[in-house]
Write a protein that holds these residues in place. Structure first.
Motif, mmCIF file in Angstrom:
data_model
loop_
_atom_site.group_PDB
_atom_site.id
_atom_site.type_symbol
_atom_site.label_atom_id
_atom_site.label_comp_id
_atom_site.label_asym_id
_atom_site.label_seq_id
_atom_site.Cartn_x
_atom_site.Cartn_y
_atom_site.Cartn_z
ATOM 1 N N ASN A 502 19.387 64.255 15.322
ATOM 2 C CA ASN A 502 21.151 64.246 15.396
ATOM 3 C C ASN A 502 21.117 65.422 15.642
ATOM 4 O O ASN A 502 23.109 65.948 16.037
ATOM 5 C CB ASN A 502 21.831 63.831 14.192
ATOM 6 C CG ASN A 502 21.305 62.541 13.966
ATOM 7 O OD1 ASN A 502 21.223 61.617 15.040
ATOM 8 N ND2 ASN A 502 21.322 61.641 13.088
ATOM 9 N N ARG A 516 31.449 61.618 22.460
ATOM 10 C CA ARG A 516 31.769 60.135 20.779
ATOM 11 C C ARG A 516 30.811 59.227 20.883
ATOM 12 O O ARG A 516 29.755 59.121 22.057
ATOM 13 C CB ARG A 516 32.808 59.130 21.651
ATOM 14 C CG ARG A 516 34.204 59.337 22.522
ATOM 15 C CD ARG A 516 35.214 58.903 23.033
ATOM 16 N NE ARG A 516 35.139 57.894 21.849
ATOM 17 C CZ ARG A 516 35.845 56.215 22.476
ATOM 18 N NH1 ARG A 516 36.291 55.916 23.721
ATOM 19 N NH2 ARG A 516 35.902 55.261 20.904
ATOM 20 N N TRP A 517 30.475 58.561 19.897
ATOM 21 C CA TRP A 517 29.424 58.103 19.554
ATOM 22 C C TRP A 517 28.862 57.552 20.031
ATOM 23 O O TRP A 517 26.863 56.995 20.311
ATOM 24 C CB TRP A 517 30.036 57.197 18.191
ATOM 25 C CG TRP A 517 29.907 56.546 18.164
ATOM 26 C CD1 TRP A 517 31.237 56.337 17.773
ATOM 27 C CD2 TRP A 517 29.874 54.901 17.981
ATOM 28 N NE1 TRP A 517 31.597 54.766 17.873
ATOM 29 C CE2 TRP A 517 30.588 54.114 18.367
ATOM 30 C CE3 TRP A 517 28.566 54.690 18.263
ATOM 31 C CZ2 TRP A 517 30.705 52.764 18.687
ATOM 32 C CZ3 TRP A 517 28.188 53.111 18.700
ATOM 33 C CH2 TRP A 517 29.308 52.106 18.601
ATOM 34 N N TRP A 520 26.404 58.458 22.645
ATOM 35 C CA TRP A 520 24.871 58.859 22.485
ATOM 36 C C TRP A 520 24.409 57.314 22.223
ATOM 37 O O TRP A 520 22.345 58.528 21.612
ATOM 38 C CB TRP A 520 25.115 59.560 20.868
ATOM 39 C CG TRP A 520 25.710 61.552 21.855
ATOM 40 C CD1 TRP A 520 26.361 62.081 21.391
ATOM 41 C CD2 TRP A 520 24.810 62.540 22.729
ATOM 42 N NE1 TRP A 520 26.469 62.861 21.873
ATOM 43 C CE2 TRP A 520 25.767 63.722 22.396
ATOM 44 C CE3 TRP A 520 23.608 62.538 23.098
ATOM 45 C CZ2 TRP A 520 25.488 64.554 23.535
ATOM 46 C CZ3 TRP A 520 23.670 63.571 23.948
ATOM 47 C CH2 TRP A 520 24.170 64.441 23.949
#
Length: 640
Positions: A502, A516-517, A520
Motif C-alpha cells: 500500500n 480509485r481503489w 489497484w
C-alpha cells in the motif's frame, strides 16, 4: 570493499540545483534531473524498453514453444501468465526506477536488508552480456558470409563437408550376392568399390547431416569435441566479437543520449524484416501447412491439461520481458518523475507478446516450405535456439530463390534484435557505476563505458575458442535461470510484503496521480498473492526438473558443472552477505538491527526535492547521515 559498506553505499545525494559540469555531456539544460539526466523524448525510452524486452528469444524460442505446446492453444496460458506474472513485475520495476531515479543496486535504499538482490541482478546481467555479444558475433559472421552469389551452406563443399553431409537419407549398408547361395551385408562404400549391386529392398538408410549443420559446426564454430578441448581462438569470430563490442560502445558512449537515438533503427528495423519475411513466406508452397502446425488447424487444446504447458508459458513470459535483470529499473530511472509508467508498462508488454506471435508466422511459413520441398513433415524440420537460427532457418533460406538476399535480411534482423538487449544490459552496469561514483561518471562516462566494453570483450574470448559454444551454453544454463528467479521472488516479497504494498502504491500515485481503489484491486491481488506464488512454483519446478547441462548429445565434464554452480553461487551469495553486513552495522540488539534494515533508508524517496511533497519532506540530504538514522522520517513512512 568500502563501497560495499552500508554507510558509504547509501550515501546521500547532492542538491538537485547543483550546477552541471561542462563535461557532463549526457545531461542537457532541458533535463528535469540535472544530476543524472533524462531521456530526450518519451519515444526514446519506449523504443529502448521495447528493444530490451524484444530479443532473440522472441524469434527462436517462442514459436517453437507454441508449436510444441499445442499451437494456438498455447496462447491461452501465455496471455494469462502475462497478466498474472509478467505485467505485475514489469510495472513494479518500472515504478521503482522512475520513483527513485536510481539504478538496480542503489534503488534498494527502499529496503537495505535486500541490497544484495540488486547486486545479484547486476552480476547476472554482467555474465549474460559476455555470452550474449558472442551470439551477436555469430550473427555478424553469418551476415558477412551471406554476401556471396551463393550461400556457402547451400551445398556440401568438399573443403569442409564429410561423407555424412546430405539433405536426404543415404545408404550405409546393403545385402549383396557374390554367388547364387552366398548373400551377405556389406558397407555401401565397399560395394561401390567392388562394382557390386545392392539387392533391392535390402538397403539400410542413415539420416544425413544438413549442409547448414556441418557448416555451423565445422566452419563457423570449428567446434571441438567438448568443453575439455578448448582449442584455439577462432580468429574471425574474435574479430566479429570485437566489432560487436565496438558497435555497443559507440552507441552508449554518451549514455541514454546516444543510445536513445540508435534504437530508432535497431528497435524498428526487425519489424520491417519480419513483415517482409511473413509476406514472402505466405507466397511459398507449403507455407499454409507450416502455419497450421504453429497456430492453426493442428492446435491441440487437450494440451491445456498438461502442467508443463503452463510452466512453459510462465517461464517464457518471465524471461521474455527481461524482468529481474536490473535493466528495467536502470532504463526507467532516467524518466521524468511524472511520466505515466503504468501506460508504458502496458504498451511494452503487449508489444513484446504480439511481436513473439508475429515472428512465429515468419518462422513457420518458411519452415513449412522447407518441409514441402524436402518431402518431410514440419515436425522433422522444426528447431529452436541455435539450431533454428543457425541451422534450420539458414537451410530454408538457402533453398529460396535469391537466398543470399533473404539471408542478409534475416541475420541483420538478429543483429539488431541482439544489440537492443545488449544496450540495456550495459546501461544497467554503467547506471550502477553512475550511482556509486557520480563525480567520476560525469567527467569520464565515455572512457568508462568503452573500458567496460573492452574488459567484457576480453572475458568473452573464451567463448570464441573452438570450445566456445560449450561455454556459451554453460553460462546460459546456470546464470540465466535460478538466480533471476530468486532475485524476482525476493524483489516482490521485499517491496510488497516488507516495505509495504500500500505504501508502494502511494509512491506510484505521487507520479501518475491518485486512482480509485478498484484500479489497484488487480495489482494488489497479483503483487500480494498470485505473482509470488507463480514465481515460487516456477523455481520449485525448475529445481525438480534440473538436469546436468549438455550441448546436443555431448555431456559436460564434472569440473564444468562445478564451475557453473560456482558462477551462480557468486551471483546470489551477495544477498545474504549484504544483509549480514547491513545488520552488523546497524545499532541496537539483533532484533532492533533487523527491524532497522527492514525500513527504508533515510535517503529513500524522490530524487529531486520538488517531488517529495509532505510524505518525504524529512528525507535526508545530508552526506553525514547514514541509512540507519531514521528517527526523523515522517510517520507516513513507517512500516504498515
Amino acid at each position: 570493499m568500502d563501497k560495499l559498506k552500508c554507510l558509504s553505499f547509501f550515501k546521500c545525494r547532492r542538491k538537485e540545483n547543483a550546477e552541471v559540469a561542462p563535461e557532463n555531456l549526457h545531461v542537457n539544460e532541458n533535463d528535469e534531473n540535472q544530476e543524472r539526466g533524462n531521456w530526450s523524448k518519451k519515444s526514446d525510452y519506449l523504443l529502448s524498453m521495447v528493444g530490451y524486452a524484444v530479443g532473440l528469444g522472441n524469434v527462436w524460442r517462442f514459436p517453437y514453444l507454441t508449436y510444441n505446446n499445442g499451437g494456438g492453444a498455447f496462447l491461452i496460458p501465455y496471455v494469462i501468465m502475462l497478466a498474472l506474472a509478467g505485467l505485475p513485475l514489469f510495472f513494479l520495476e518500472c515504478s521503482m526506477g522512475q520513483f527513485s531515479s536510481l539504478g538496480p543496486v542503489s534503488v534498494w535504499r527502499i529496503l537495505p536488508l535486500f541490497q544484495g538482490v540488486g547486486i545479484t541482478m547486476v552480476l547476472i546481467s554482467l555474465f549474460v552480456t559476455i555470452y550474449y555479444n558472442v551470439i551477436i558475433a555469430y550473427s555478424l559472421y553469418y551476415l558477412f558470409a551471406s554476401f556471396q552469389r551463393e550461400l556457402p551452406w547451400s551445398k556440401c563443399s568438399i573443403s569442409w563437408a564429410d561423407g555424412n553431409c546430405s539433405r536426404s537419407p543415404f545408404v550405409t549398408h546393403c545385402n549383396v550376392s557374390i554367388s547364387i547361395n552366398e548373400i551377405f551385408q556389406a558397407n555401401k562404400s565397399w560395394v561401390d568399390a567392388n562394382n557390386l549391386t545392392c539387392i533391392n529392398g535390402s538397403e539400410v538408410y542413415q539420416t544425413g547431416q544438413l549442409p547448414s549443420e556441418q557448416y555451423w559446426n565445422k566452419v563457423a564454430l570449428q567446434r571441438s569435441s567438448g568443453l575439455d578441448e578448448t582449442g584455439v581462438i577462432v580468429w574471425y569470430l574474435a574479430l566479429c566479437l570485437l566489432l560487436a563490442w565496438l558497435i555497443v560502445g559507440a552507441a552508449l558512449f554518451k549514455g541514454i543520449k546516444s543510445s536513445g537515438k540508435v534504437v530508432y533503427f535497431t528497435a524498428l528495423f526487425p519489424y520491417v524484416v519480419l513483415l517482409i519475411l511473413v509476406i514472402r513466406g505466405a507466397t511459398l508452397e507449403g507455407a499454409a501447412k507450416g502455419i497450421s502446425y504453429y497456430i492453426g488447424a493442428q492446435s491441440n487444446f487437450a494440451k491445456l491439461k498438461d502442467a508443463e504447458v503452463w510452466k512453459d508459458a510462465a517461464t517464457q513470459i518471465f524471461y521474455s520481458l527481461s524482468v529481474a535483470w536490473g535493466g528495467l529499473v536502470a532504463l526507467s530511472s532516467y524518466n521524468k518523475f511524472n511520466n505515466n509508467c503504468y501506460s508504458d508498462a502496458i504498451v511494452v508488454c503487449v508489444t513484446n507478446c504480439l511481436t513473439s506471435v508475429f515472428a512465429g508466422f515468419a518462422i513457420f511459413s518458411i519452415l513449412g516450405h522447407m518441409a514441402h520441398i524436402s518431402g518431410k513433415e514440419v515436425t522433422q524440420v522444426v528447431k529452436s535456439g541455435f539450431d533454428l537460427a543457425f541451422i534450420a532457418y539458414p537451410e530454408a533460406l538457402a533453398q529460396l530463390p535469391g537466398g543470399p538476399f533473404w539471408s542478409v535480411l534475416f541475420f541483420f534482423m538478429l543483429l539488431t534484435l541482439g544489440l537492443d538487449s545488449q544496450f540495456a544490459s550495459i546501461e544497467t552496469i554503467t547506471t550502477t557505476i553512475q550511482d556509486l561514483f557520480p563525480k567520476v561518471m560525469k567527467k569520464m562516462r565515455a572512457p568508462i563505458t568503452l573500458g567496460c566494453c573492452l574488459v567484457l570483450f576480453f572475458l568473452g574470448l573464451i567463448c570464441v575458442t573452438q570450445a566456445g559454444i560449450y561455454w556459451v551454453n554453460l553460462i546460459d544454463h546456470f546464470c540465466a535461470g535460478w538466480g533471476i528467479l530468486i532475485a524476482a521472488i525476493l524483489e516482490i516479497i521485499g517491496v510488497v510484503w516488507i516495505y509495504g504494498g500500500n505504501r508502494f502504491i502511494d509512491d506510484i500515485e505521487m507520479m501518475i496521480g491518485a486512482k480509485r481503489w478498484i484500479f489497484w484491486l488487480w495489482w494488489r491481488t497479483c503483487w500480494f498473492v498470485i505473482t509470488p506464488i507463480l514465481l515460487m512454483s516456477i523455481l520449485i519446478w525448475s529445481v525438480i526438473q534440473f538436469r546436468r547441462p549438455k550441448y546436443g548429445q555431448i555431456p559436460y565434464p564434472n569440473w564444468g558443472v562445478a564451475l557453473g554452480w560456482c558462477m551462480i553461487t557468486f551471483c546470489i551469495i551477495w544477498i545474504p552477505v549484504m544483509a549480514i553486513i547491513n545488520i552488523i552495522q546497524a545499532k541496537g540488539n539483533i532484533f532492533q538491527r533487523i527491524a532497522t534494515c527492514c525500513r527504508p533508508a533515510a535517503n529513500w524517496g524522490p530524487y529531486l526535492e520538488k517531488h517529495r511533497g509532505e510524505r518525504y519532506e524529512n528525507m535526508s540530504d545530508s552526506k553525514k547521515e547514514t541509512n540507519h538514522e531514521i528517527s526523523n522520517i515522517s510517520d507516513s513512512r513507517k512500516p504498515e
